[in-house]
Design an enzyme around this catalytic site. Sequence first.
Site, PDB file in Angstrom:
ATOM      1  N   ASP A 262     -21.955  25.877  20.584  1.00 32.00           N
ATOM      2  CA  ASP A 262     -21.897  24.612  21.334  1.00 32.00           C
ATOM      3  C   ASP A 262     -22.304  24.849  22.778  1.00 32.00           C
ATOM      4  OD1 ASP A 262     -20.939  23.655  18.990  1.00 32.00           O
ATOM      5  OD2 ASP A 262     -19.001  22.985  19.753  1.00 32.00           O
TER       6      ASP A 262
ATOM      7  N   HIS B  67     -16.996  30.252  19.743  1.00 34.47           N
ATOM      8  CA  HIS B  67     -15.910  29.831  20.646  1.00 34.47           C
ATOM      9  C   HIS B  67     -14.719  29.314  19.850  1.00 34.47           C
ATOM     10  CE1 HIS B  67     -17.957  26.081  19.745  1.00 34.47           C
ATOM     11  NE2 HIS B  67     -17.041  25.375  20.379  1.00 34.47           N
TER      12      HIS B  67
ATOM     13  N   HIS C  49     -25.023  20.799  13.798  1.00 27.86           N
ATOM     14  CA  HIS C  49     -23.868  20.374  14.581  1.00 27.86           C
ATOM     15  C   HIS C  49     -24.052  18.922  15.035  1.00 27.86           C
ATOM     16  CE1 HIS C  49     -20.750  20.485  17.775  1.00 27.86           C
ATOM     17  NE2 HIS C  49     -20.216  21.471  17.072  1.00 27.86           N
TER      18      HIS C  49
ATOM     19  N   HIS D   7     -19.862  25.167  28.053  1.00 28.27           N
ATOM     20  CA  HIS D   7     -19.104  24.340  27.118  1.00 28.27           C
ATOM     21  C   HIS D   7     -17.690  24.196  27.668  1.00 28.27           C
ATOM     22  CE1 HIS D   7     -18.510  22.272  23.437  1.00 28.27           C
ATOM     23  NE2 HIS D   7     -17.769  23.186  22.853  1.00 28.27           N
TER      24      HIS D   7
ATOM     25  N   ASP E 162     -13.542  23.510  14.859  1.00 23.61           N
ATOM     26  CA  ASP E 162     -14.649  23.345  13.908  1.00 23.61           C
ATOM     27  C   ASP E 162     -15.513  24.604  13.758  1.00 23.61           C
ATOM     28  OD1 ASP E 162     -15.317  22.631  16.602  1.00 23.61           O
ATOM     29  OD2 ASP E 162     -17.179  21.704  15.940  1.00 23.61           O
ATOM     30  N   HIS E 163     -15.185  25.652  14.494  1.00 21.66           N
ATOM     31  CA  HIS E 163     -15.985  26.886  14.407  1.00 21.66           C
ATOM     32  C   HIS E 163     -15.178  28.085  13.900  1.00 21.66           C
ATOM     33  CE1 HIS E 163     -19.478  25.262  16.721  1.00 21.66           C
ATOM     34  NE2 HIS E 163     -18.546  24.372  16.995  1.00 21.66           N
TER      35      HIS E 163
ATOM     36  N   HIS F  79     -13.056  26.567  19.216  1.00 13.62           N
ATOM     37  CA  HIS F  79     -12.789  25.179  18.844  1.00 13.62           C
ATOM     38  C   HIS F  79     -12.628  25.168  17.331  1.00 13.62           C
ATOM     39  CE1 HIS F  79     -14.480  23.123  22.707  1.00 13.62           C
ATOM     40  NE2 HIS F  79     -13.197  23.421  22.803  1.00 13.62           N
TER      41      HIS F  79
END
Length: 313
Positions: free
Chosen positions: A207, A60, A265, A137, A64-65, A62
């Site tokens: 997530d 996805h 995570h 999410h 951090d990914h 975000h």
Amino acid sequence: MKIVFLGTSAAVPTRERNTASIYIMTTNGAYLFDAGEGLQKQLQIAGLNPIKIKAVFISHMHFDHVLGLPGLLMTMALLNRKEKLTIVGTRKLFQFLKMFDKEFYMDLTFEIEFIEAHQGSVYRNKEIEVLAFPTIHSTESYAYRLFEYKLKRKFHPEKALELGIPKGPLWNKLQLGESIIVNGKRITPEMVSDSPPSPISVSITGDTAYFEQLIDFFKGTDVLIHESTFSRELTDKASEMLHSTTEQAATVALKSGAKLLVLYHFSERYKDVRLLEEEAKKIFPNTVAAKDFMCVKIEDNDINVINNIEKCE
Ligand SMILES: [Zn+2]
Ligand SMILES: [Zn+2]
């Protein structure tokens, strides 16, 4: 198969942990699941070659990914990659990469095949297949499940010789599941070998909040890599932020019949994740809390967790 954890922190990198990224090596290639910031440094430390990556799967959009992806593509171009790279992700990911290409003149030396993530099979080659399933999410997000098909069957030379098949390339074909013709007679792989071994499967949540349907998607997986942002104490916070707790991850592992649960995570508030591992173990004993550069090796139905990347040969 080898699974290398390149990033195991949620939201922000910490001194010990990078943001989410998992590198899976199969017999014939490598596959990357999420690409957190700092990914390239992690690949260097782990001694992994970015050129070997055949496909990237982003759960996805975000930070951090995904922040590690543009730099990785630039490096592949600098290394003069020619082989096509497949990228699976949401439409927003495609727009994000287009923006980079336009504004930063990425000048890629290879073709990118973009596949929009959707429920079902999103990638397949001779060796592996990857399925996706939408998670719950705060933005469109997908869990992935990789199957590695073992083509090589257990071969019975005495049966082959009995049927008059000479030792050599024909044996190899049969062992890999192909039928052949010998003296006008069709010989099938079943006549001289066992049926192919069942595929190995590794599942990665990305997530997600806890929800029952995800359990079905992971049914019978060998390794379940489940996000575990919070401890059970923060179950309300997890539901509010659409993340999972240790206990929820362990419940999914138990109900899906996974062989090994790997938690990753983690919220940066947990400097020591032993407590998280213990919480999950009460529900699903075969649990390990991942750390960066931990490796999971799967070989002939044996699953081993190796803490030192250098020993993961
Ligand atoms: Zn995240
Ligand atoms: Zn997220």
